[in-house]
Design an enzyme around this catalytic site. Structure first.
Site, mmCIF file in Angstrom:
data_model
loop_
_atom_site.group_PDB
_atom_site.id
_atom_site.type_symbol
_atom_site.label_atom_id
_atom_site.label_comp_id
_atom_site.label_asym_id
_atom_site.label_seq_id
_atom_site.Cartn_x
_atom_site.Cartn_y
_atom_site.Cartn_z
ATOM 1 N N GLY A 180 -10.342 0.391 11.997
ATOM 2 C CA GLY A 180 -9.298 1.371 12.307
ATOM 3 C C GLY A 180 -9.628 2.159 13.562
ATOM 4 O O GLY A 180 -8.767 2.382 14.416
ATOM 5 N N TYR B 293 -7.250 10.424 10.057
ATOM 6 C CA TYR B 293 -6.556 10.888 11.260
ATOM 7 C C TYR B 293 -7.041 12.271 11.682
ATOM 8 O O TYR B 293 -7.305 12.528 12.856
ATOM 9 C CB TYR B 293 -5.048 10.929 11.034
ATOM 10 C CG TYR B 293 -4.426 9.590 10.680
ATOM 11 C CD1 TYR B 293 -3.366 9.512 9.769
ATOM 12 C CD2 TYR B 293 -4.892 8.407 11.235
ATOM 13 C CE1 TYR B 293 -2.792 8.299 9.432
ATOM 14 C CE2 TYR B 293 -4.320 7.183 10.905
ATOM 15 C CZ TYR B 293 -3.282 7.132 10.002
ATOM 16 O OH TYR B 293 -2.717 5.936 9.668
ATOM 17 N N GLY C 129 -14.135 0.397 6.302
ATOM 18 C CA GLY C 129 -15.487 0.945 6.412
ATOM 19 C C GLY C 129 -16.325 0.275 7.482
ATOM 20 O O GLY C 129 -17.517 0.542 7.591
ATOM 21 N N GLN C 130 -15.701 -0.600 8.307
ATOM 22 C CA GLN C 130 -16.457 -1.275 9.370
ATOM 23 C C GLN C 130 -16.031 -0.798 10.756
ATOM 24 O O GLN C 130 -16.416 -1.377 11.758
ATOM 25 C CB GLN C 130 -16.222 -2.788 9.312
ATOM 26 C CG GLN C 130 -16.652 -3.448 8.020
ATOM 27 C CD GLN C 130 -16.419 -4.949 8.090
ATOM 28 O OE1 GLN C 130 -16.881 -5.615 9.000
ATOM 29 N NE2 GLN C 130 -15.686 -5.468 7.113
ATOM 30 N N TYR D 87 0.844 -1.209 0.000
ATOM 31 C CA TYR D 87 0.000 0.000 0.000
ATOM 32 C C TYR D 87 0.872 1.249 0.000
ATOM 33 O O TYR D 87 0.559 2.252 -0.641
ATOM 34 C CB TYR D 87 -0.912 -0.022 1.226
ATOM 35 C CG TYR D 87 -1.808 1.192 1.363
ATOM 36 C CD1 TYR D 87 -1.421 2.281 2.144
ATOM 37 C CD2 TYR D 87 -3.042 1.259 0.715
ATOM 38 C CE1 TYR D 87 -2.236 3.396 2.274
ATOM 39 C CE2 TYR D 87 -3.868 2.362 0.851
ATOM 40 C CZ TYR D 87 -3.467 3.432 1.637
ATOM 41 O OH TYR D 87 -4.282 4.534 1.775
ATOM 42 N N GLU D 88 2.011 1.200 0.724
ATOM 43 C CA GLU D 88 2.916 2.351 0.829
ATOM 44 C C GLU D 88 3.883 2.417 -0.344
ATOM 45 O O GLU D 88 4.834 3.194 -0.332
ATOM 46 C CB GLU D 88 3.679 2.281 2.158
ATOM 47 C CG GLU D 88 2.783 2.505 3.365
ATOM 48 C CD GLU D 88 3.494 2.271 4.692
ATOM 49 O OE1 GLU D 88 4.509 1.556 4.702
ATOM 50 O OE2 GLU D 88 3.013 2.796 5.713
ATOM 51 N N ASN E 178 -0.772 10.068 1.254
ATOM 52 C CA ASN E 178 -1.790 9.108 1.678
ATOM 53 C C ASN E 178 -3.009 9.857 2.224
ATOM 54 O O ASN E 178 -3.311 9.821 3.420
ATOM 55 C CB ASN E 178 -1.196 8.162 2.730
ATOM 56 C CG ASN E 178 -2.143 7.038 3.101
ATOM 57 O OD1 ASN E 178 -3.252 6.932 2.588
ATOM 58 N ND2 ASN E 178 -1.685 6.182 4.003
ATOM 59 N N VAL F 54 -5.344 -1.968 7.959
ATOM 60 C CA VAL F 54 -6.592 -2.722 7.887
ATOM 61 C C VAL F 54 -6.714 -3.249 6.462
ATOM 62 O O VAL F 54 -6.555 -2.488 5.496
ATOM 63 C CB VAL F 54 -7.813 -1.846 8.251
ATOM 64 C CG1 VAL F 54 -9.105 -2.650 8.105
ATOM 65 C CG2 VAL F 54 -7.667 -1.287 9.656
#
Lengths: 178, 178
Positions: free
Chosen positions: A106, A145, A102-103, A30-31, A138, A96
């Site tokens: 996080g 955050y 979306g649940q 992802y990063e 990101n 995640v």
């Protein structure tokens, strides 16, 4: 009765090292840094569980009695601030599984971190801060955050690093030969 | 015979807490954040020496037999990287009295940090990295880090922080009431 969530969170154990590595690699992908992960399950066994340099929380699908796969991770250690005079919690990795977003996973992981920070570390002192880093591009994470958690971006600071031969090159500055 | 430097470096002890606080305040003044230091010598006694959350090196003018005042400080703790799988050294504070600059004190402190990083932590594993943060406008320090030490600026990353009521606000995201 509290409605059960389709996942739960628990501290990782040494049996989880393979799942931890999978999540770490997924985070590195992802990063955009997939090739950066040099760690192995053996290194995690040693440095996360034998002599733990960090603590790991894992989110699993399902329930404690009927757990599914690991879908999220939060790894942290305690840092120190000379300004507050107290330890802080440093969040090294948060991830995640994209399929499980979306649940609230996080948010729930952060809530557990908040609990760790508020409780006594070593039955001794709470943590003054929770700190972590995010890649500047990101935006989805930055939005989470700042908007969901209300965190502050520390925009005045820049990280610096020495590794490998750069650390060896410091030897020439020693006061005496050793 | 090795020419003696007009200063020496040693680990701090609990008797040094007042000197540590003076250097920390001087550093905060340099960082234009003088009012940010909430710590006290008592907090340092507790969290740096009773249950040490960080380790402190101090540079003193003079010699071990005839020491002068504390002129520099390097405070660090051990962090962890899931990418290297090994602990790292995190440099929390580095400061040299402005009156004592240009004599290699900063380089000598970094050399000591490099020695710590290369040696076994807990007789166990070396450190893969030395990390720290610098204020983006602090060009003299950035030049020292990049040009003298050859350090890499981690420009892709941005710090995030939660403290005080922001940490309390995480409670609402907990999975179960506790």
């Amino acid at each position: 009765m509290v409605a059960s969530s389709p996942y739960f969170i628990r501290p990782a154990t040494v049996e989880d090292v393979d799942a931890i590595l999978q999540l770490v690699v997924a985070l590195a992908i992802y990063e955009k840094a997939e090739d950066s992960v040099k760690a192995t399950p053996e290194l995690y066994r040693k440095n996360l569980f034998e002599t733990p340099y960090a603590h790991t929380l894992l989110a699993f699908a399902g329930t404690p009695d009927a757990p599914g796969k690991a879908i999220g991770l939060a790894m942290y250690f305690f840092n120190y601030s000379t300004w507050t005079g107290k330890p802080g919690l440093y969040l090294e990795d948060l991830f995640v599984d994209p399929a499980c977003r979306g649940q609230g996973v996080g948010k729930a992981l952060f809530a557990e971190l908040g609990k760790v920070a508020e409780e006594k570390v070593n039955n001794d002192t709470d943590c003054a801060r929770i700190d972590w880093q995010v890649l500047k591009w990101n935006q989805p994470s930055i939005d989470f955050y700042e908007k969901t958690l209300g965190a502050t971006a520390m925009t005045e600071w820049m990280g610096m690093r020495l590794e490998g031969s750069q650390i060896e090159n410091l030897r020439k500055f020693r006061l005496t030969s050793s």
